[in-house]
Design a protein around this motif. Structure first.
Motif, PDB file in Angstrom:
ATOM      1  N   ILE A  78       0.865  -1.180   0.000  1.00  0.00           N
ATOM      2  CA  ILE A  78       0.000   0.000   0.000  1.00  0.00           C
ATOM      3  C   ILE A  78       0.905   1.234   0.000  1.00  0.00           C
ATOM      4  CG2 ILE A  78      -1.686   1.302   1.368  1.00  0.00           C
ATOM      5  CD1 ILE A  78      -2.730  -1.320   2.442  1.00  0.00           C
ATOM      6  N   PRO A  79       0.532   2.316  -0.684  1.00  0.00           N
ATOM      7  CA  PRO A  79       1.368   3.526  -0.657  1.00  0.00           C
ATOM      8  C   PRO A  79       1.707   3.956   0.767  1.00  0.00           C
ATOM      9  CG  PRO A  79      -0.364   3.763  -2.283  1.00  0.00           C
ATOM     10  CD  PRO A  79      -0.644   2.484  -1.566  1.00  0.00           C
ATOM     11  N   LYS A  80       2.936   4.368   0.979  1.00  0.00           N
ATOM     12  CA  LYS A  80       3.411   4.719   2.313  1.00  0.00           C
ATOM     13  C   LYS A  80       2.773   6.010   2.814  1.00  0.00           C
ATOM     14  CE  LYS A  80       7.957   2.528   1.856  1.00  0.00           C
ATOM     15  NZ  LYS A  80       9.425   2.746   1.852  1.00  0.00           N
ATOM     16  N   ASN A  81       2.555   6.040   4.109  1.00  0.00           N
ATOM     17  CA  ASN A  81       2.006   7.216   4.774  1.00  0.00           C
ATOM     18  C   ASN A  81       3.142   7.889   5.527  1.00  0.00           C
ATOM     19  OD1 ASN A  81       0.633   9.076   6.395  1.00  0.00           O
ATOM     20  ND2 ASN A  81      -1.132   7.728   6.641  1.00  0.00           N
ATOM     21  N   GLU A  82       3.748   8.899   4.913  1.00  0.00           N
ATOM     22  CA  GLU A  82       4.903   9.554   5.521  1.00  0.00           C
ATOM     23  C   GLU A  82       4.501  10.558   6.593  1.00  0.00           C
ATOM     24  OE1 GLU A  82       7.737   8.444   5.002  1.00  0.00           O
ATOM     25  OE2 GLU A  82       7.625   7.388   3.093  1.00  0.00           O
ATOM     26  N   ASP A  83       3.480  11.366   6.323  1.00  0.00           N
ATOM     27  CA  ASP A  83       3.109  12.422   7.280  1.00  0.00           C
ATOM     28  C   ASP A  83       1.614  12.458   7.575  1.00  0.00           C
ATOM     29  OD1 ASP A  83       2.080  13.366   4.931  1.00  0.00           O
ATOM     30  OD2 ASP A  83       3.356  15.149   4.813  1.00  0.00           O
ATOM     31  N   TRP A  98      -3.804  10.136   3.542  1.00  0.00           N
ATOM     32  CA  TRP A  98      -4.906   9.243   3.913  1.00  0.00           C
ATOM     33  C   TRP A  98      -6.201   9.705   3.261  1.00  0.00           C
ATOM     34  CZ3 TRP A  98      -5.155   4.745   6.585  1.00  0.00           C
ATOM     35  CH2 TRP A  98      -6.425   4.302   6.962  1.00  0.00           C
ATOM     36  N   PRO A  99      -7.048   8.822   2.738  1.00  0.00           N
ATOM     37  CA  PRO A  99      -6.964   7.364   2.800  1.00  0.00           C
ATOM     38  C   PRO A  99      -6.347   6.701   1.560  1.00  0.00           C
ATOM     39  CG  PRO A  99      -9.152   7.964   2.106  1.00  0.00           C
ATOM     40  CD  PRO A  99      -8.394   9.262   2.296  1.00  0.00           C
ATOM     41  N   ALA A 100      -5.785   7.486   0.645  1.00  0.00           N
ATOM     42  CA  ALA A 100      -5.158   6.863  -0.527  1.00  0.00           C
ATOM     43  C   ALA A 100      -3.993   5.975  -0.114  1.00  0.00           C
ATOM     44  CB  ALA A 100      -4.680   7.936  -1.501  1.00  0.00           C
ATOM     45  N   CYS A 101      -3.312   6.363   0.961  1.00  0.00           N
ATOM     46  CA  CYS A 101      -2.214   5.549   1.481  1.00  0.00           C
ATOM     47  C   CYS A 101      -2.704   4.749   2.684  1.00  0.00           C
ATOM     48  CB  CYS A 101      -1.041   6.438   1.880  1.00  0.00           C
ATOM     49  SG  CYS A 101      -1.478   7.660   3.123  1.00  0.00           S
ATOM     50  N   GLY A 102      -1.784   4.021   3.347  1.00  0.00           N
ATOM     51  CA  GLY A 102      -2.151   3.201   4.493  1.00  0.00           C
ATOM     52  C   GLY A 102      -1.855   3.891   5.814  1.00  0.00           C
TER      53      GLY A 102
END
Length: 332
Positions: free
Chosen positions: A249-254, A258-262
């Motif tokens: 799943i695309p990384k959630n850096e900051d 969300w919610p496109a990433c995890g």
């Protein structure tokens, strides 16, 4: 009467002297008591049991595990009523970090010791046999591109490649779309369908209502060698029971994606009361040495949560097979 009294005193003295002869030079718990904060999830209990066995049987401490829920544990550790905490999850303790830990702007009344080795993460997973096949079971690879992320060949490429395998994962209720066994409970707020839609993935997310139902479906798929795409989180016993691969799943850096990433990853850590740490540097060194990866912890979680072993039995079983590892945690 005097002779009897003299003989009686002699016997009592002899028993005391002989008893003293057999007291070991370093008595049990000679270094004091270590009060461990006990929480309510299996990973924490595993760490606590490992620490207890090592401290009591190899470092001459006595351990007392004290259960406390929520923020009460932080208050107790700051006050010195607890000495060490294990496998703390940052995402659930943001307020505590800001209040107690100097590293995060707090007052320093609780000490950050080290990362525990366990990293909380979530992803969409497939059985490895879908990517690589399983000749022993006569299973052919049906979605070879989905393991490229796990091999370090690209970032979240599995999510991008799901559409070409929609028919492989389709079910009667979702066809022609593929089927994702999503986060089991709507109240958890995982937003699987929104994530799929925002990433242009032609799949339908299905909620089964409980994680028990989710793992039952995963187990059945593995037994049959069927395709399955399932939301899961680590650490968890399923990773000891099944060979699963995260597609990425695309990384959630900051948090902004969300919610496109995890979910962001949770790098768990160990903590201690600072005064205790100064008095007992060997315990702190042991904590710094005592690290478990998700994969190393998972078999113990499986034994406790699925096989219904006691935490102590599961930990001792693991220790029997990993002696070189845990002995290296004991300070010289």
């Amino acid at each position: 009467m005097n002779v009897c009294k003299i003989l009686k005193n002699f016997v009592v003295t002899l028993v005391v002297v002989l008893g003293m002869v057999f007291i070991p030079a370093t008595s049990y718990a000679a270094k004091g008591v270590v009060k461990i904060w006990e929480a309510d999830w299996t990973g924490n209990l595993v760490f606590g049991q490992l620490a207890e066995i090592i401290l009591e049987e190899h470092m001459d401490y006595k351990v007392k595990q004290i259960f406390m829920a929520g923020t009460a544990g932080w208050e107790a550790m700051a006050a010195g009523d607890l000495d060490i905490g294990l496998e703390t999850w940052p995402s659930y303790n943001a307020d505590a970090k800001a209040r107690y830990f100097a590293e995060y702007g707090g007052d320093g009344s609780v000490m950050y010791v080290t990362e525990s080795g366990v990293v909380g993460a979530s992803d969409y997973y497939v059985p490895r046999y879908m990517c690589e096949g399983d000749s022993a079971r006569g299973i052919k690879a049906t979605a070879p591109d989905l393991c490229m992320h796990a091999k370090g060949q690209c970032d979240h490429c599995g999510l991008e490649k799901l559409n070409q395998y929609a028919d492989v994962f389709a079910a009667p209720e979702t066809a022609p779309k593929g089927r994702l066994v999503g986060c089991p409970v709507a109240g958890w707020g995982c937003d699987d369908q929104k994530r799929l839609d925002l990433n242009g993935v032609n799949f339908t997310a299905v909620e089964l209502g409980t994680d028990t139902a989710q793992w039952a479906e995963l187990t059945a798929a593995f037994k049959r060698g069927d395709p399955i795409l399932v939301y899961a989180w680590e650490p968890l016993w399923i990773f000891a029971a099944f060979d699963l691969v995260g597609i990425g799943i695309p990384k959630n850096e900051d948090g902004s994606c969300w919610p496109a990433c995890g979910w962001p990853q949770d790098v768990t850590f160990q903590s201690a009361n600072p005064d205790f740490a100064k008095k007992h540097p060997d315990v702190i060194q042991m904590l710094k040495n005592m690290k478990l990866s998700n994969a190393q912890q998972a078999p113990m979680i499986l034994d406790v949560d699925v096989e219904k072993m006691t935490v102590e039995d599961a930990v001792r079983k693991w220790m029997a097979s990993n002696e070189d590892m845990w002995r290296a945690w004991i300070p010289n």
